[in-house]
Scaffold this active site. Structure first.
Site, PDB file in Angstrom:
ATOM      1  N   THR A 208      -2.077  -3.437   2.227  1.00 29.17           N
ATOM      2  CA  THR A 208      -1.364  -4.341   1.225  1.00 29.17           C
ATOM      3  C   THR A 208      -0.689  -5.317   1.907  1.00 29.17           C
ATOM      4  OG1 THR A 208       0.604  -3.002   1.273  1.00 29.17           O
ATOM      5  CG2 THR A 208      -0.904  -2.290  -0.576  1.00 29.17           C
ATOM      6  N   ASN A 210       2.288  -7.479   1.852  1.00 30.51           N
ATOM      7  CA  ASN A 210       3.998  -7.548   1.643  1.00 30.51           C
ATOM      8  C   ASN A 210       4.580  -8.862   1.311  1.00 30.51           C
ATOM      9  OD1 ASN A 210       6.449  -6.430   0.946  1.00 30.51           O
ATOM     10  ND2 ASN A 210       6.743  -6.180   3.122  1.00 30.51           N
ATOM     11  N   GLU A 257       3.956  -5.535  -3.388  1.00 29.00           N
ATOM     12  CA  GLU A 257       3.016  -5.203  -2.242  1.00 29.00           C
ATOM     13  C   GLU A 257       1.617  -5.128  -3.139  1.00 29.00           C
ATOM     14  OE1 GLU A 257       4.248  -2.136   1.002  1.00 29.00           O
ATOM     15  OE2 GLU A 257       4.784  -1.288  -0.950  1.00 29.00           O
TER      16      GLU A 257
END
Length: 308
Positions: A208, A210, A257
């Protein structure tokens, strides 16, 4: 579109103009109608259209600590206003001194002396001047004195709900990004820079991005969302977005995220935008990794379907 910092930036020989005034956070459908009316009237009169807005948000100056969640960051707001055909965006620094300017002085100094207003377009609830003492009735009286007209921008409503920045913030805060999009006329956007997180998503097979967001950004309620990830100069990517504290891992820091579907590149350090399309589910706590990974896989498929 010309961009001025302060109304004093109006050039010498500046002619008459049609002016509209407001914070215009979000540039939602109501704002679009008001600004669009000002642009149309300016073209009819053969003069320039000017949008006057403020930075920082007046609430933060008048009542420190009360800054509302921001629906559109300054650069994004300018893009949206420019897309409406405006000739000039005038951003007035909202200082404590400016906040104490009486309503009559605001009209004389800003609208008459510098912007040479031929017409002022405002909403029905428009207030101005020190302690918001000025209203539309006072503006009309001053307009007759100084030789400019005043017209109201149309209210935009749906199912009895008048679209406003306050209403849209409440939708975003509740996670109802579909209702927010209906009032904005486009998906709600959150922007930020990609920073390094715990790398846990990568370990689970779903790396992911962030996102470090602005301190006042209007971030949707905790949950999982389908969104479009927008990169500068690139095609939008489908993304499953998790907002919250990662309760399965006893997290404490609230994070945004985004897992970009079918993407294998590196996003670290990039400034991205997330356009929220649909709320998929609330945040949950899982007893082990396996059901969490299965749920993420389901979230990804639901994201594909939501984005069509």
């Amino acid at each position: 579109m010309q961009r001025w910092r302060g109304y004093e930036a109006a050039p010498g020989g500046w002619g008459r103009s049609v002016v509209t005034i407001g914070v215009f956070d979000g540039v939602h459908k109501g704002h679009q109608a008001t600004i669009g009316h000002a642009v149309a009237r300016a073209r009819e009169l053969g003069v320039k259209s000017v949008v006057v807005t403020f930075d920082p948000h007046p609430a933060e100056v008048v009542r420190p600590g009360s800054h509302p969640a921001v629906l559109s960051e300054p650069a994004r707001k300018a893009e949206l206003i420019e897309a409406l055909g405006v000739d000039v965006l005038c951003v007035v620094p909202f200082t404590p001194e400016f906040s104490r300017l009486p309503a009559e002085a605001f009209v004389h100094d800003v609208l008459v002396e510098h912007l040479h207003a031929a017409l002022v377009v405002v909403g029905a609830n428009f207030r101005f001047g020190h302690r918001a003492a000025g209203d539309v009735a006072l503006l009309e009286r001053l307009g007759r004195t100084f030789g400019f007209g005043v017209e109201g921008g149309p209210l935009v409503a749906e199912a009895g709900t008048v679209f406003s920045s306050t209403y849209i913030r409440s939708c975003v805060d509740a996670g109802d990004v579909a209702a927010a999009a209906a009032a904005l006329g486009r998906p709600h956007r959150v922007e930020g820079v990609v920073v390094r997180g715990d790398q846990r998503g990568r370990e689970l097979g779903y790396p992911t991005a962030n996102l470090l967001t602005h301190r006042y950004a209007a971030v949707p309620a905790d949950g999982v969302y389908a969104a479009r990830l927008v990169r500068r100069g690139g095609e939008p990517l489908a993304a499953a977005v998790s907002i919250g504290t990662n309760p399965t891992f006893s997290g404490r820091e609230r994070r945004v995220e985004a897992y970009a579907l079918d993407f294998t590149g590196d996003l670290y350090g990039e400034r991205l935008a997330l356009d929220f399309v649909a709320h998929l589910r609330e945040q949950r706590t899982y007893d082990s990794i396996e059901p969490l990974v299965a749920q993420i896989a389901e979230d990804v498929e639901r994201t594909r379907r939501a984005l069509g």
